[in-house]
Scaffold this active site. Structure first.
Site, PDB file in Angstrom:
ATOM      1  N   ASP A  78      -7.860  -5.169  -0.247  1.00 13.67           N
ATOM      2  CA  ASP A  78      -8.333  -6.046  -1.324  1.00 13.67           C
ATOM      3  C   ASP A  78      -8.032  -7.514  -1.069  1.00 13.67           C
ATOM      4  O   ASP A  78      -8.675  -8.392  -1.638  1.00 13.67           O
ATOM      5  CB  ASP A  78      -7.717  -5.609  -2.661  1.00 13.67           C
ATOM      6  CG  ASP A  78      -8.183  -4.221  -3.035  1.00 13.67           C
ATOM      7  OD1 ASP A  78      -9.399  -4.013  -3.066  1.00 13.67           O
ATOM      8  OD2 ASP A  78      -7.338  -3.347  -3.264  1.00 13.67           O
ATOM      9  N   HIS A  84       0.845  -1.195   0.000  1.00 17.54           N
ATOM     10  CA  HIS A  84       0.000   0.000   0.000  1.00 17.54           C
ATOM     11  C   HIS A  84       0.875   1.237   0.000  1.00 17.54           C
ATOM     12  O   HIS A  84       1.922   1.264   0.651  1.00 17.54           O
ATOM     13  CB  HIS A  84      -0.915   0.006   1.233  1.00 17.54           C
ATOM     14  CG  HIS A  84      -2.098   0.887   1.065  1.00 17.54           C
ATOM     15  ND1 HIS A  84      -2.038   2.245   1.265  1.00 17.54           N
ATOM     16  CD2 HIS A  84      -3.364   0.604   0.687  1.00 17.54           C
ATOM     17  CE1 HIS A  84      -3.235   2.757   1.021  1.00 17.54           C
ATOM     18  NE2 HIS A  84      -4.055   1.794   0.672  1.00 17.54           N
TER      19      HIS A  84
HETATM   20  N1  COA Z   1       4.230  -7.682  -4.356  1.00 17.89           N
HETATM   21  C1  COA Z   1       5.574  -7.660  -4.540  1.00 17.89           C
HETATM   22  N2  COA Z   1       6.331  -6.566  -4.464  1.00 17.89           N
HETATM   23  C2  COA Z   1       5.690  -5.409  -4.182  1.00 17.89           C
HETATM   24  C3  COA Z   1       4.315  -5.344  -3.967  1.00 17.89           C
HETATM   25  C4  COA Z   1       3.580  -6.551  -4.065  1.00 17.89           C
HETATM   26  N3  COA Z   1       2.247  -6.554  -3.894  1.00 17.89           N
HETATM   27  N4  COA Z   1       3.966  -4.082  -3.694  1.00 17.89           N
HETATM   28  C5  COA Z   1       5.087  -3.356  -3.744  1.00 17.89           C
HETATM   29  N5  COA Z   1       6.128  -4.161  -4.042  1.00 17.89           N
HETATM   30  C6  COA Z   1       7.527  -3.762  -4.207  1.00 17.89           C
HETATM   31  C7  COA Z   1       7.767  -3.237  -5.608  1.00 17.89           C
HETATM   32  O1  COA Z   1       8.085  -4.261  -6.488  1.00 17.89           O
HETATM   33  C8  COA Z   1       8.896  -2.274  -5.361  1.00 17.89           C
HETATM   34  O2  COA Z   1      10.057  -3.032  -5.173  1.00 17.89           O
HETATM   35  P1  COA Z   1      11.468  -2.537  -5.815  1.00 17.89           P
HETATM   36  O3  COA Z   1      11.709  -1.187  -5.193  1.00 17.89           O
HETATM   37  O4  COA Z   1      12.416  -3.605  -5.370  1.00 17.89           O
HETATM   38  O5  COA Z   1      11.234  -2.463  -7.292  1.00 17.89           O
HETATM   39  C9  COA Z   1       8.564  -1.670  -4.012  1.00 17.89           C
HETATM   40  O6  COA Z   1       7.789  -2.672  -3.335  1.00 17.89           O
HETATM   41  C10 COA Z   1       7.768  -0.386  -4.092  1.00 17.89           C
HETATM   42  O7  COA Z   1       6.616  -0.639  -4.863  1.00 17.89           O
HETATM   43  P2  COA Z   1       5.802   0.473  -5.647  1.00 17.89           P
HETATM   44  O8  COA Z   1       4.830  -0.206  -6.540  1.00 17.89           O
HETATM   45  O9  COA Z   1       6.724   1.481  -6.257  1.00 17.89           O
HETATM   46  O10 COA Z   1       5.141   1.223  -4.440  1.00 17.89           O
HETATM   47  P3  COA Z   1       3.803   1.990  -4.397  1.00 17.89           P
HETATM   48  O11 COA Z   1       3.817   2.897  -3.265  1.00 17.89           O
HETATM   49  O12 COA Z   1       3.454   2.588  -5.728  1.00 17.89           O
HETATM   50  O13 COA Z   1       2.882   0.719  -4.110  1.00 17.89           O
HETATM   51  C11 COA Z   1       0.896  -0.379  -4.647  1.00 17.89           C
HETATM   52  C12 COA Z   1       1.593   0.683  -3.803  1.00 17.89           C
HETATM   53  C13 COA Z   1      -0.466  -0.629  -4.018  1.00 17.89           C
HETATM   54  C14 COA Z   1       0.704   0.151  -6.074  1.00 17.89           C
HETATM   55  C15 COA Z   1       1.730  -1.696  -4.685  1.00 17.89           C
HETATM   56  O14 COA Z   1       1.969  -2.165  -3.385  1.00 17.89           O
HETATM   57  C16 COA Z   1       1.047  -2.762  -5.525  1.00 17.89           C
HETATM   58  O15 COA Z   1       1.130  -2.721  -6.753  1.00 17.89           O
HETATM   59  N6  COA Z   1       0.346  -3.752  -4.873  1.00 17.89           N
HETATM   60  C17 COA Z   1      -0.342  -4.775  -5.591  1.00 17.89           C
HETATM   61  C18 COA Z   1      -1.666  -4.243  -6.119  1.00 17.89           C
HETATM   62  C19 COA Z   1      -2.649  -3.968  -5.023  1.00 17.89           C
HETATM   63  O16 COA Z   1      -2.888  -4.784  -4.147  1.00 17.89           O
HETATM   64  N7  COA Z   1      -3.289  -2.791  -5.107  1.00 17.89           N
HETATM   65  C20 COA Z   1      -4.336  -2.394  -4.171  1.00 17.89           C
HETATM   66  C21 COA Z   1      -3.882  -1.297  -3.278  1.00 17.89           C
HETATM   67  S1  COA Z   1      -5.091  -0.961  -2.040  1.00 17.89           S
END
Ligand code: COA
Length: 389
Positions: free
Chosen positions: A326, A268
């Site tokens: 979720d 998140h």
């Molecule tokens: N599984 C594996 N790795 C994850 C992850 C997950 N669900 N969520 C984040 N990471 C990792 C990324 O790969 C990244 O790693 P890196 O720096 O080694 O490349 C790091 O954590 C940061 O992720 P990032 O996507 O840049 O952070 P964010 O602040 O944008 O993330 C989300 C927030 C929600 C977009 C992200 O956690 C995600 O895509 N989750 C899965 C989708 C989801 O459940 N969305 C609903 C949110 S309520």
């Protein structure tokens, strides 16, 4: 901060607006470090086990928890506004059964504007009653579409049931048990608002141009759909299906990470601890599985969360990636009999209360939301005539 860079002009560029404060709200507060979520000062830890969705929607729209008389009037208004205009029902009947549920929901919500009264300037009225109309009708659109795609006749909404009980009744034709109705009710309470998340921000951007509540809601619905936001609920369900049995969870997680992909329902932007909503949803998932005498979905989800925590802790120890809202939505809605591709629509049915509150809050004290970007294209140059290119 992950997304901040310094542009060539020396300005800080915050990709993804991470950590950027763009406004204020009285609706909800997300405290990501300690994992607390409050709606107008009320902790969801108190609201989830005690309040109904109707009470929470009233709190978000009117600013206070309702008295019994206010709740009765609010519930009556919701009940009487549930039915859809006949031309929209005919339109839904013509939608191909292969259509994506969020496309249907977004399109029909947009269609509702066609049947909404306008003022002398031809504008729709964006007030609390239009908000209640949208909250009331969204589940009807989903339930009608859900039945039509299964070759079943839609069932008209009842005015005497709660939002949650009425939705389940419209899907199945039977009034749900208290356990099932309460599980969906709690889900709707937990999903009702979440500060300036992406879809709510979209709604506020649209409202800030003085577009009406229908236009702002359609923006929100479009933004919710992606699997980094509300689409993660459906994606999390697909994950449970793919994992198939609890013993396969760890292998699955390792394979997903080896492909450089993400575990859906984990992580998140704001919460650096387990999402506080996940705890309540997990309880609901367990309760529903006991009620049904079938632990299939709950057991896979539980095992998948343990496996994700273990493997992500090894692979990305500094990232703090835990279950979000979720994740346990998937076993709750699956145990309520809903198909996975409708989970994002159900999310929208709960979040409509928050979207409406934010749209009205934006309109009440508006300033056009218009950020800047740093230009990164070629420098100014002469126009090249077509024959010389
Ligand atoms: N599984 C594996 N790795 C994850 C992850 C997950 N669900 N969520 C984040 N990471 C990792 C990324 O790969 C990244 O790693 P890196 O720096 O080694 O490349 C790091 O954590 C940061 O992720 P990032 O996507 O840049 O952070 P964010 O602040 O944008 O993330 C989300 C927030 C929600 C977009 C992200 O956690 C995600 O895509 N989750 C899965 C989708 C989801 O459940 N969305 C609903 C949110 S309520």
């Amino acid at each position: 901060m992950e997304g901040s860079t310094l542009s060539t002009t020396g300005l800080v560029v915050d990709r993804g607006l991470e950590g950027v404060v763009v406004g204020t709200t009285q609706l909800s507060n997300v405290e990501g470090k300690i994992g607390r979520l409050t709606y107008r000062g009320y902790d969801i830890d108190d609201l989830a086990p005690n309040a109904t969705f109707e009470e929470v929607a009233h709190l978000l729209l009117f600013g206070h928890l309702p008295t019994q008389a206010e709740l009765d009037a609010f519930s009556r208004e919701l009940g009487t506004r549930r039915m859809l205009p006949e031309p929209l029902i005919s339109a839904i009947r013509r939608v191909p059964k292969t259509a994506w549920p969020m496309d249907v929901l977004r399109t029909v919500v947009s269609g509702l504007a066609l049947f909404s009264p306008t003022n002398t300037r031809g504008e729709h009225v964006s007030d609390v009653h239009t908000a209640i109309e949208l909250i009331a009708k969204m589940p009807t659109i989903l339930a009608f579409w859900d039945r039509l795609r299964r070759d079943l006749e839609p069932i008209e909404p009842r005015t005497d049931l709660s939002q949650a009980a009425n939705f389940l009744y419209m899907r199945t034709g039977s009034v749900p048990s208290d356990v099932e109705a309460r599980a969906l009710d709690t889900y709707l309470v937990l999903l009702a608002d979440h500060s300036y998340n992406a879809s709510t921000f979209s709604a506020r951007v649209t409202a800030s141009t003085r577009a009406d509540i229908y236009a702002a809601t359609v923006s929100a619905l479009a933004t919710l759909e992606g699997d980094l936001h509300g689409g993660a609920a459906s994606a999390a369900y697909n994950t449970l299906v793919e994992v198939g049995q609890p013993e396969r969870a760890e292998t699955y997680v390792r394979q997903v990470l080896a492909r450089g992909e993400k575990i859906m329902g984990m992580g998140h932007r704001e919460y650096k601890v387990r999402d506080p909503r996940a705890r309540h949803l997990e309880k609901m998932a367990e309760k529903l599985s006991e009620y049904k005498g079938d632990r299939h979905w709950y057991a896979i989800a539980r095992s998948l969360e343990d496996a994700s925590n273990k493997v992500l802790q090894e692979a990305k120890p500094d990232k703090k990636i835990y279950a979000n809202v979720d994740f346990y939505t998937a076993p709750v809605l699956a145990d309520l009999g809903m198909p996975g591709d409708e989970f994002t629509c159900m999310f929208a049915c709960g979040r409509m209360a928050g979207w409406a509150g934010h749209i009205l809050e934006q309109l009440a004290d508006n300033r056009l939301i218009r950020p800047q970007a740093t230009y990164s294209g070629p420098p100014p140059g002469p126009y090249v005539p077509i024959a010389e290119r």
